[in-house]
Design a protein around this motif. Structure first.
Motif, short mmCIF file in Angstrom:
data_model
loop_
_atom_site.label_atom_id
_atom_site.label_comp_id
_atom_site.label_asym_id
_atom_site.label_seq_id
_atom_site.Cartn_x
_atom_site.Cartn_y
_atom_site.Cartn_z
N PRO A 188 108.43 22.84 6.37
CA PRO A 188 108.12 21.67 7.18
C PRO A 188 108.46 21.91 8.64
CG PRO A 188 109.19 20.99 5.14
CD PRO A 188 109.30 22.48 5.22
N ASN A 189 107.59 21.41 9.51
CA ASN A 189 107.59 21.86 10.89
C ASN A 189 108.45 21.02 11.82
OD1 ASN A 189 105.88 21.71 13.77
ND2 ASN A 189 106.12 23.76 12.92
N ALA A 220 113.97 25.89 7.32
CA ALA A 220 115.19 25.10 7.50
C ALA A 220 115.11 23.72 6.86
CB ALA A 220 115.50 24.97 8.99
N TYR A 221 113.90 23.14 6.83
CA TYR A 221 113.73 21.78 6.31
C TYR A 221 113.08 21.80 4.93
CZ TYR A 221 114.69 20.98 11.21
OH TYR A 221 115.28 21.00 12.45
N TYR A 248 116.68 30.36 5.47
CA TYR A 248 117.10 29.09 4.85
C TYR A 248 118.49 28.76 5.36
CZ TYR A 248 117.58 25.46 1.29
OH TYR A 248 117.72 24.25 0.66
N THR A 249 118.80 27.48 5.44
CA THR A 249 120.10 27.05 5.95
C THR A 249 120.63 25.90 5.12
OG1 THR A 249 121.21 26.02 7.84
CG2 THR A 249 118.86 25.61 7.62
N LEU A 250 121.95 25.78 5.06
CA LEU A 250 122.57 24.65 4.38
C LEU A 250 122.73 23.46 5.31
CD1 LEU A 250 125.33 26.29 2.13
CD2 LEU A 250 122.86 26.21 1.84
N SER A 251 122.41 23.62 6.58
CA SER A 251 122.65 22.58 7.58
C SER A 251 121.96 21.27 7.23
CB SER A 251 122.17 23.05 8.95
OG SER A 251 122.92 24.14 9.41
N GLY A 262 123.80 30.16 6.73
CA GLY A 262 122.38 30.35 6.55
C GLY A 262 122.10 31.66 5.84
N PHE A 263 120.83 31.89 5.53
CA PHE A 263 120.44 33.09 4.79
C PHE A 263 119.10 33.61 5.29
CE2 PHE A 263 122.77 30.25 1.99
CZ PHE A 263 123.79 31.07 1.53
#
Length: 401
Positions: A188-189, A220-221, A248-251, A262-263
Motif C-alpha cells: 500500500p502506497n 511497510a503498510y 517489512y517493518t514492525l512500526s 525492520g527486515f
C-alpha cells in the motif's frame, strides 16, 4: 594562567562537508514538524495530520516481553552481527502464515534498524555514480536520500490517477532503462493510499527481468488494507525472489515505530550485501528488543486486527466528514494515509500553509513527495475520530469548496 591562542588558529577554522552530504535532499518531514511546532509553541491547538507517526501504544504483551528480556544477561553482550536467528525465523514464520511465502531465515532475511535504514542502504549496496534508480513520484522521500549518497541518478516514475497511481513502465525511456540497476515500488502506497493487484507485480517482475533491474518493494503498510481486501506481497508472485527483495517493518503493524525493527526479505545475493554493509555500520539490535519483536511476530495477532479496524473506522469517518463539506476524494485502499486533491486556486503548499495558519491543521503538501504530487495533500489517520471530525469542521469554515 592566561593561554594565548595558537597562531595556527589565527583565522577561522572551517569544517567542509563532503559532497555526498551536500547533495542530500532537504529532510521533508523535519521541516514539516518544525512548522507545526512553531504553531504549538505559540499556544495554538494544532491537529497534526501531516506526519506518519502511529498514535496508539505498542501492545502490552510485546512491552512485557521486552521488560522480561531486558533482565537476561545474554542480551547485555554484543548481539550477533546479523541478528539472532530466532528473530529471522519468526519473520519467516509470519510470512509463511500471512502470505504463504517460503523464506530461508539464514540467507533470505536481514534484520534492519527500521525499514528506513534498509531503504537507504540498498542504494549504497547496488548503485555506482552514473547508474540510474527508478523511483515513484510521488513517493517516500528517503528513497532519494540513498540514491544521493550513492552518487547515482534518479529517474522518476509518475504515479497518476488515470493509471490507478501505478507506474506506467511503457512511458520510461530506453536510455534510462539501459542504465537502471534498481527500482523502488511501494504498495500500500505512501502517500496515495492505493494498493496494487497481483497483476501489477507480475508485470513488474517481467519488466525487471528484461532490463536487469533489482526491485525493492517497500511493504511497510502491508498489514493495512481496507474493505476486507488484504494487500498483496511482492514476494507472493513467482519469480519475485529472483529479481528483488521486500522491506517489512514492525512500526505500523504493531505500533512499534520507536523500537526500530525492520527486515529485508528475498533475493539472497541482495540480502548478503545488506548484511555486509551493516557489518561495517552496526552490531545489530539490542537482544531484548529482538526477543520482543519475535514475540510480536509469533504471538497472538488480534492486536493487528484491532488496529486495522481502528484505521478503517477512522478512514470512513474522515471521508464522510470530507464529503459533507464538499471535499470529494476517493477513499484510501490501504495504509493510514489519505490523498486529497487541492481545491481550485491553490497549490499543495499554499493549501497546507492556509490550513495551518487559519485552521491550525497540519497536512503534508503533495509536492514534498515529488513533482507529480503537486495538486494533492496527504492526511494521516493518526488522530481519534473526534479530532478528525473537528479538523474537517475547521476546514469547512474556510469555505474552500
Amino acid at each position: 594562567m592566561n593561554v594565548q591562542p595558537s597562531s595556527v588558529f589565527a583565522s577561522a577554522f572551517e569544517i567542509r562537508a563532503a559532497e555526498r552530504i551536500q547533495q542530500l535532499p532537504t529532510q521533508f518531514f523535519a521541516k514539516l514538524a518544525g512548522k507545526a511546532n512553531q504553531r504549538i509553541a505559540a499556544g495554538h491547538d494544532v491537529i497534526n495530520l501531516g506526519q506518519g507517526n502511529p498514535d496508539q501504544p505498542t501492545p502490552e504483551h510485546i512491552v512485557r516481553s521486552l521488560q522480561e528480556a531486558a533482565a537476561n544477561p545474554l542480551y547485555h553482550k554484543y548481539p550477533p552481527f546479523n541478528g539472532f536467528l530466532f528473530l529471522k525465523q519468526a519473520i519467516a514464520e509470519r510470512y509463511k502464515k500471512d502470505y504463504d511465502v517460503d523464506l530461508d531465515p539464514e540467507t533470505e532475511v536481514a534484520v534492519l534498524f527500521g525499514g528506513k535504514t534498509g531503504l537507504v542502504e540498498i542504494s549504497q549496496c547496488l548503485l555506482n555514480p552514473g547508474d540510474v534508480c527508478l523511483v515513484p513520484d510521488p513517493g517516500y522521500p528517503d528513497y532519494w536520500s540513498g540514491v544521493a549518497l550513492s552518487g547515482a541518478k534518479m529517474v522518476t516514475m509518475p504515479l497518476r490517477r488515470e493509471h490507478q497511481f501505478l507506474p506506467d513502465y511503457a512511458q520510461l525511456k530506453p536510455h534510462d532503462l539501459n542504465r537502471a540497476k534498481l527500482m523502488f515500488i511501494n504498495y500500500p502506497n505512501n502517500p496515495t493510499g492505493v494498493t496494487a493487484p497481483a497483476s501489477f507485480y507480475e508485470e513488474t517482475i517481467r519488466f525487471a527481468a528484461k532490463y536487469g533491474i533489482v526491485v525493492a518493494s517497500d511493504f511497510a503498510y502491508g498489514a493495512i488494507g481496507f474493505d476486507g481486501r488484504k494487500p498483496v506481497s511482492f514476494l507472493q508472485l513467482p519469480g519475485a525472489k529472483e529479481v528483488g527483495i521486500e522491506f517489512y517493518t514492525l512500526s505500523k503493524t504493531y505500533n512499534m515505530a520507536g523500537w526500530r525493527v525492520g527486515f529485508a526479505l528475498g533475493n539472497k545475493d541482495v540480502i548478503r550485501l545488506i548484511n555486509l554493509i551493516q557489518d561495517h555500520y552496526y552490531c545489530s539490535l539490542f537482544g531484548g528488543i529482538q526477543e520482543a519483536a519475535a514475540t510480536a511476530l509469533t504471538g497472538p495477532q488480534d492486536c493487528v486486527a484491532k488496529l486495522l479496524a481502528t484505521y478503517q473506522s477512522r478512514r470512513d469517518t474522515l471521508y464522510s466528514a470530507l464529503k459533507a463539506i464538499g471535499w470529494e476524494a476517493t477513499p484510501s485502499q490501504g495504509s493510514f494515509f489519505c490523498w486529497l486533491p487541492v481545491p481550485k486556486g491553490h497549490t499543495s503548499t499554499s493549501l497546507a500553509d492556509l490550513l495551518l495558519e487559519q485552521a491550525n491543521i497540519v497536512v503534508a503538501p503533495g509536492v514534498g513527495f515529488g513533482e507529480s504530487g503537486e495538486g494533492y495533500v496527504r492526511l494521516g489517520l493518526l488522530s481519534t475520530e473526534e479530532r478528525l471530525q473537528e479538523a474537517v469542521e475547521r476546514i469547512g469554515k474556510l469555505n474552500l469548496f
